[in-house]
Design a protein around this motif. Structure first.
Motif, PDB file in Angstrom:
ATOM      1  N   ASN A   2       0.819  -1.219   0.000  1.00 45.32           N
ATOM      2  CA  ASN A   2       0.000   0.000   0.000  1.00 45.32           C
ATOM      3  C   ASN A   2       0.848   1.262   0.000  1.00 45.32           C
ATOM      4  OD1 ASN A   2      -2.363  -1.378  -0.114  1.00 45.32           O
ATOM      5  ND2 ASN A   2      -2.995  -0.973   1.989  1.00 45.32           N
ATOM      6  N   THR A   3       2.081   1.160   0.521  1.00 40.77           N
ATOM      7  CA  THR A   3       2.981   2.314   0.485  1.00 40.77           C
ATOM      8  C   THR A   3       3.502   2.554  -0.925  1.00 40.77           C
ATOM      9  OG1 THR A   3       3.656   1.926   2.764  1.00 40.77           O
ATOM     10  CG2 THR A   3       5.125   3.269   1.417  1.00 40.77           C
ATOM     11  N   LEU A   4       3.810   1.470  -1.622  1.00 45.61           N
ATOM     12  CA  LEU A   4       4.401   1.578  -2.950  1.00 45.61           C
ATOM     13  C   LEU A   4       3.361   1.854  -4.037  1.00 45.61           C
ATOM     14  CD1 LEU A   4       6.889  -1.365  -2.484  1.00 45.61           C
ATOM     15  CD2 LEU A   4       7.541   1.017  -2.874  1.00 45.61           C
ATOM     16  N   LEU A  42       5.648   0.327 -11.453  1.00 43.71           N
ATOM     17  CA  LEU A  42       5.385   1.288 -10.380  1.00 43.71           C
ATOM     18  C   LEU A  42       6.170   0.949  -9.114  1.00 43.71           C
ATOM     19  CD1 LEU A  42       1.528   1.810 -10.697  1.00 43.71           C
ATOM     20  CD2 LEU A  42       3.283   3.566 -10.985  1.00 43.71           C
ATOM     21  N   VAL A  43       6.175  -0.325  -8.735  1.00 44.07           N
ATOM     22  CA  VAL A  43       6.882  -0.728  -7.527  1.00 44.07           C
ATOM     23  C   VAL A  43       8.378  -0.503  -7.679  1.00 44.07           C
ATOM     24  CG1 VAL A  43       7.494  -2.695  -6.073  1.00 44.07           C
ATOM     25  CG2 VAL A  43       5.113  -2.329  -6.742  1.00 44.07           C
ATOM     26  N   THR A  44       8.923  -0.862  -8.819  1.00 43.44           N
ATOM     27  CA  THR A  44      10.355  -0.652  -9.050  1.00 43.44           C
ATOM     28  C   THR A  44      10.708   0.825  -8.962  1.00 43.44           C
ATOM     29  OG1 THR A  44      10.433  -2.610 -10.472  1.00 43.44           O
ATOM     30  CG2 THR A  44      12.249  -1.040 -10.656  1.00 43.44           C
ATOM     31  N   VAL A  94       9.303 -10.023  -6.680  1.00 43.98           N
ATOM     32  CA  VAL A  94      10.367  -9.378  -5.904  1.00 43.98           C
ATOM     33  C   VAL A  94      11.716  -9.554  -6.602  1.00 43.98           C
ATOM     34  CG1 VAL A  94      11.615  -9.463  -3.714  1.00 43.98           C
ATOM     35  CG2 VAL A  94       9.129  -9.557  -3.724  1.00 43.98           C
ATOM     36  N   ASN A  95      11.949 -10.710  -7.181  1.00 47.40           N
ATOM     37  CA  ASN A  95      13.185 -10.929  -7.936  1.00 47.40           C
ATOM     38  C   ASN A  95      13.308  -9.948  -9.089  1.00 47.40           C
ATOM     39  OD1 ASN A  95      14.053 -13.043  -6.350  1.00 47.40           O
ATOM     40  ND2 ASN A  95      13.592 -14.645  -7.827  1.00 47.40           N
TER      41      ASN A  95
END
Length: 314
Positions: A2-4, A42-44, A94-95
């Motif tokens: 939720n933060t990312l 987006l997460v990256t 995650v990888n």
């Protein structure tokens, strides 16, 4: 998650970024859709922003929200089936983040939880060299050392721990040391903490974080004593735990220390005698650990201690 990728920012225009649960994209109590390439982008980008903002930090979390609700879309389901675990979609995602961020920040690492539905080890995927997996024994017995009681969730955790250990030699741990449902109830976990911290050390765990009562205002049973024990044991797991208890009690309670020690002894002895009694982080006052006679004896011990002292010790 939720933060990312905050749902308040993205859900209305891009519900496809979030978990498909029971046929509906879910905004609340959900996770991310880990097979969506835009989510990965987006997460990256979010992790790279954090890395630039915190140049001294070396460990950055990319982990599930603290709830269920993993994605059930066809693509995510396919990965989970192939891997035999919901850790499969998580670890592949995650990888991919680690692969991208490590090219820019080769000295920074990604930390991810093996927690609740992602605890079980995946069949196919191994952690990237820049990924650190952090196992969470959240449902385990908190009264007995690993391997000494038959609690089913403890057995599950040990299977997962062994499995992850075959995939990586850089395991981290998120351990627990309180009752989150009723903070002030007794938690007889001093023997367990001592034994399991040593278990982690023997197994080559790289780092241990222990979560106790963190909310403002205090109020958990023996929060200060437990923090003292955890700090001492993480510094030197080989030392016995009960002399540390006595050291703390003597410093805080003076002449009342032996009676306060009696209070702790009563609950720890009960757990030692009964390997079928499993204290947990969600026990209620109806738990058999808190049956009438032991409470009466514990109350009597504390009253006797209180009668012996004055001032701050009282």
């Amino acid at each position: 998650f939720n933060t990312l990728v905050p749902p308040a920012t993205y859900f209305q225009k891009h519900p496809e970024y979030f978990s498909l649960v029971d046929g509906q994209r879910r905004c609340a109590s959900s996770q991310l859709c880990l097979s969506n390439p835009d989510v990965l982008r987006l997460v990256t980008a979010g992790v790279l922003k954090q890395m630039r903002a915190k140049p001294k930090a070396t460990l950055f979390s990319v982990s599930q929200n603290d709830c269920e609700g993993y994605c059930e879309c066809a693509a995510c389901r396919s990965v989970a089936r192939a891997e035999g675990s919901q850790a499969g979609p998580m670890l592949r995602f995650v990888n991919a983040v680690a692969k991208a961020t490590s090219k820019i920040f080769p000295n920074k690492l990604i930390d991810t939880l093996a927690y609740q539905y992602t605890l079980d080890v995946p069949r196919l995927t191994k952690p990237h060299s820049h990924v650190r997996v952090r196992l969470c024994p959240i449902s385990c017995c908190q009264g007995h050392a690993f391997g000494t009681c038959g609690h089913p969730e403890t057995r599950r955790f040990l299977r997962a721990f062994e499995g992850w250990g075959k995939l990586t030699d850089r395991i981290y741990i998120w351990h627990y040391a309180t009752n989150f449902s009723h903070y002030i109830l007794p938690m007889p976990d001093f023997d367990e903490l001592h034994a399991n911290i040593n278990y982690y050390r023997r197994a080559g765990v790289r780092g241990v974080f222990i979560q106790g009562m963190y909310e403002d205002g205090g109020g958990a049973e023996a929060a200060e004593l437990r923090s003292y024990l955890v700090g001492k044991l993480l510094w030197n797991p080989a030392q016995p735990v009960w002399p540390l208890v006595d050291e703390f009690l003597a410093a805080c309670y003076g002449a009342a220390a032996p009676r306060v020690r009696k209070y702790f002894d009563l609950f720890h002895a009960r757990v030692r005698r009964d390997l079928g009694l499993h204290p947990s982080l969600s026990d209620t006052p109806a738990h058999p650990l808190f049956h009438g006679p032991i409470l009466d004896r514990a109350d009597a011990a504390l009253r006797a201690g209180e009668a012996r002292v004055r001032g701050a010790e009282r």
